[in-house]
Design a protein around this motif. Structure first.
Motif, PDB file in Angstrom:
ATOM      1  N   LEU A  18       0.957  -1.253   0.185  1.00 50.48           N
ATOM      2  CA  LEU A  18      -0.125   0.055   0.046  1.00 50.48           C
ATOM      3  C   LEU A  18       0.782   1.094   0.028  1.00 50.48           C
ATOM      4  N   THR A  19       0.377   2.265  -0.631  1.00 47.94           N
ATOM      5  CA  THR A  19       1.041   3.540  -0.625  1.00 47.94           C
ATOM      6  C   THR A  19      -0.210   4.762   0.028  1.00 47.94           C
ATOM      7  N   PRO A  20       0.676   5.405   0.794  1.00 46.35           N
ATOM      8  CA  PRO A  20      -0.073   6.614   1.677  1.00 46.35           C
ATOM      9  C   PRO A  20      -0.705   7.409   0.729  1.00 46.35           C
ATOM     10  N   THR A  21      -2.087   8.047   1.237  1.00 43.00           N
ATOM     11  CA  THR A  21      -2.920   8.992   0.425  1.00 43.00           C
ATOM     12  C   THR A  21      -2.743  10.113   1.763  1.00 43.00           C
ATOM     13  N   SER A  22      -3.301  11.288   1.067  1.00 43.92           N
ATOM     14  CA  SER A  22      -3.222  12.336   2.248  1.00 43.92           C
ATOM     15  C   SER A  22      -4.690  12.184   2.863  1.00 43.92           C
ATOM     16  N   SER A  23      -5.622  11.600   2.556  1.00 45.90           N
ATOM     17  CA  SER A  23      -6.738  11.269   3.170  1.00 45.90           C
ATOM     18  C   SER A  23      -7.650   9.961   2.936  1.00 45.90           C
ATOM     19  N   PRO A  24      -8.197   9.351   3.914  1.00 48.05           N
ATOM     20  CA  PRO A  24      -9.190   8.227   3.471  1.00 48.05           C
ATOM     21  C   PRO A  24      -9.955   8.381   2.367  1.00 48.05           C
ATOM     22  N   LYS A  25     -10.468   9.681   2.042  1.00 46.83           N
ATOM     23  CA  LYS A  25     -11.292   9.782   0.980  1.00 46.83           C
ATOM     24  C   LYS A  25     -10.736   9.767  -0.275  1.00 46.83           C
ATOM     25  N   GLU A  26      -9.396   9.766  -0.527  1.00 42.13           N
ATOM     26  CA  GLU A  26      -8.441   9.667  -1.664  1.00 42.13           C
ATOM     27  C   GLU A  26      -8.084   7.952  -1.884  1.00 42.13           C
ATOM     28  N   GLY A  27      -8.189   7.339  -0.725  1.00 44.33           N
ATOM     29  CA  GLY A  27      -7.716   5.978  -0.491  1.00 44.33           C
ATOM     30  C   GLY A  27      -8.821   4.936  -1.083  1.00 44.33           C
ATOM     31  N   ASP A  28      -8.366   3.848  -1.229  1.00 40.05           N
ATOM     32  CA  ASP A  28      -9.166   2.470  -1.616  1.00 40.05           C
ATOM     33  C   ASP A  28     -10.063   2.073  -0.599  1.00 40.05           C
ATOM     34  N   THR A  29     -11.038   1.437  -0.940  1.00 39.32           N
ATOM     35  CA  THR A  29     -11.951   0.987  -0.071  1.00 39.32           C
ATOM     36  C   THR A  29     -11.348  -0.019   0.819  1.00 39.32           C
ATOM     37  N   LEU A  30     -11.776  -0.207   2.015  1.00 36.68           N
ATOM     38  CA  LEU A  30     -11.338  -1.256   2.807  1.00 36.68           C
ATOM     39  C   LEU A  30     -11.586  -2.743   2.174  1.00 36.68           C
ATOM     40  N   LYS A  31     -12.562  -2.959   1.523  1.00 39.03           N
ATOM     41  CA  LYS A  31     -12.861  -4.092   1.200  1.00 39.03           C
ATOM     42  C   LYS A  31     -11.959  -4.348  -0.227  1.00 39.03           C
ATOM     43  N   GLU A  32     -11.633  -3.534  -0.916  1.00 40.32           N
ATOM     44  CA  GLU A  32     -10.985  -3.482  -2.180  1.00 40.32           C
ATOM     45  C   GLU A  32      -9.315  -3.853  -1.587  1.00 40.32           C
ATOM     46  N   ILE A  33      -8.833  -3.496  -0.434  1.00 38.58           N
ATOM     47  CA  ILE A  33      -7.567  -3.475  -0.020  1.00 38.58           C
ATOM     48  C   ILE A  33      -7.500  -4.917   0.704  1.00 38.58           C
ATOM     49  N   TRP A  34      -8.885  -5.479   1.370  1.00 43.24           N
ATOM     50  CA  TRP A  34      -8.939  -6.936   1.911  1.00 43.24           C
ATOM     51  C   TRP A  34      -8.731  -7.872   0.893  1.00 43.24           C
ATOM     52  N   GLU A  35      -9.354  -7.596  -0.216  1.00 39.94           N
ATOM     53  CA  GLU A  35      -9.459  -8.647  -1.198  1.00 39.94           C
ATOM     54  C   GLU A  35      -7.734  -8.807  -1.815  1.00 39.94           C
ATOM     55  N   ASP A  36      -7.378  -7.844  -1.842  1.00 35.72           N
ATOM     56  CA  ASP A  36      -5.918  -7.834  -2.139  1.00 35.72           C
ATOM     57  C   ASP A  36      -4.924  -8.058  -1.210  1.00 35.72           C
ATOM     58  N   PHE A  37      -5.449  -8.221   0.038  1.00 39.43           N
ATOM     59  CA  PHE A  37      -4.798  -8.751   1.073  1.00 39.43           C
ATOM     60  C   PHE A  37      -4.811 -10.306   0.931  1.00 39.43           C
ATOM     61  N   ILE A  38      -5.852 -10.839   0.707  1.00 47.36           N
ATOM     62  CA  ILE A  38      -6.274 -12.100   0.659  1.00 47.36           C
ATOM     63  C   ILE A  38      -5.152 -12.874  -0.438  1.00 47.36           C
ATOM     64  N   LYS A  39      -5.458 -12.117  -1.624  1.00 49.57           N
ATOM     65  CA  LYS A  39      -4.642 -12.376  -2.550  1.00 49.57           C
ATOM     66  C   LYS A  39      -2.951 -12.646  -2.193  1.00 49.57           C
ATOM     67  N   TRP A  40      -2.616 -11.434  -1.695  1.00 45.62           N
ATOM     68  CA  TRP A  40      -1.112 -11.516  -1.190  1.00 45.62           C
ATOM     69  C   TRP A  40      -0.907 -12.560  -0.360  1.00 45.62           C
ATOM     70  N   ALA A  41      -1.890 -12.870   0.563  1.00 43.52           N
ATOM     71  CA  ALA A  41      -1.308 -13.750   1.449  1.00 43.52           C
ATOM     72  C   ALA A  41      -1.153 -15.363   1.056  1.00 43.52           C
ATOM     73  N   VAL A  42      -2.033 -15.575   0.301  1.00 44.70           N
ATOM     74  CA  VAL A  42      -2.020 -16.885  -0.724  1.00 44.70           C
ATOM     75  C   VAL A  42      -0.733 -16.684  -1.332  1.00 44.70           C
ATOM     76  N   ASP A  43      -0.283 -15.750  -2.023  1.00 42.92           N
ATOM     77  CA  ASP A  43       0.782 -15.861  -2.960  1.00 42.92           C
ATOM     78  C   ASP A  43       1.990 -15.873  -2.002  1.00 42.92           C
ATOM     79  N   THR A  44       2.134 -15.231  -0.881  1.00 46.48           N
ATOM     80  CA  THR A  44       3.341 -15.467   0.163  1.00 46.48           C
ATOM     81  C   THR A  44       3.129 -16.666   1.118  1.00 46.48           C
ATOM     82  N   GLY A  45       2.117 -17.481   0.960  1.00 47.16           N
ATOM     83  CA  GLY A  45       2.050 -18.515   1.552  1.00 47.16           C
ATOM     84  C   GLY A  45       1.755 -18.283   3.214  1.00 47.16           C
ATOM     85  N   ALA A  46       0.975 -17.290   3.385  1.00 50.36           N
ATOM     86  CA  ALA A  46       0.285 -17.082   4.743  1.00 50.36           C
ATOM     87  C   ALA A  46      -0.887 -17.524   4.822  1.00 50.36           C
ATOM     88  N   SER A  47      -1.201 -18.736   4.924  1.00 51.49           N
ATOM     89  CA  SER A  47      -2.392 -19.559   4.799  1.00 51.49           C
ATOM     90  C   SER A  47      -3.298 -19.232   5.833  1.00 51.49           C
TER      91      SER A  47
END
Length: 94
Positions: A18-47
């Motif tokens: 993730l990269t910082p933004t100046s405010s939450p309004k400019e950031g991604d939704t928590l759901k989008e970030i969580w979905e990316d986290f799940i993919k990242w966890a699978v890819d890195t073996g963090a089952s």
């Protein structure tokens, strides 16, 4: 003990993906970030981390320093002050 490992995975993910933004309004939704986290966890073996619910992920992200959460827009979706970094794709051309 299991909870501590998941917190570490969340912190590592936030640092790496993730990269910082100046405010939450400019950031991604928590759901989008969580979905990316799940993919990242699978890819890195963090089952274990890959099984984390959206609610648990949101709570752990909110505990990290400098993270701000806010509901944004008419649909009141939760955003944080971070954006997912674009995935770098190597073309193979030298």
């Amino acid at each position: 003990m299991m909870w501590r490992k998941q917190v570490d995975h969340v912190a590592l993910y936030v640092e790496e993906r993730l990269t910082p933004t100046s405010s939450p309004k400019e950031g991604d939704t928590l759901k989008e970030i969580w979905e990316d986290f799940i993919k990242w966890a699978v890819d890195t073996g963090a089952s274990g981390a890959a099984k984390m619910s959206l609610i648990a992920f949101g709570r752990q992200v909110a505990q990290l320093p400098e993270i701000q959460k806010k509901r944004v827009g008419k649909q009141r979706k939760t955003h944080i002050n971070r954006k997912i970094k674009p995935v770098e794709i190597s073309s193979g051309w030298g």
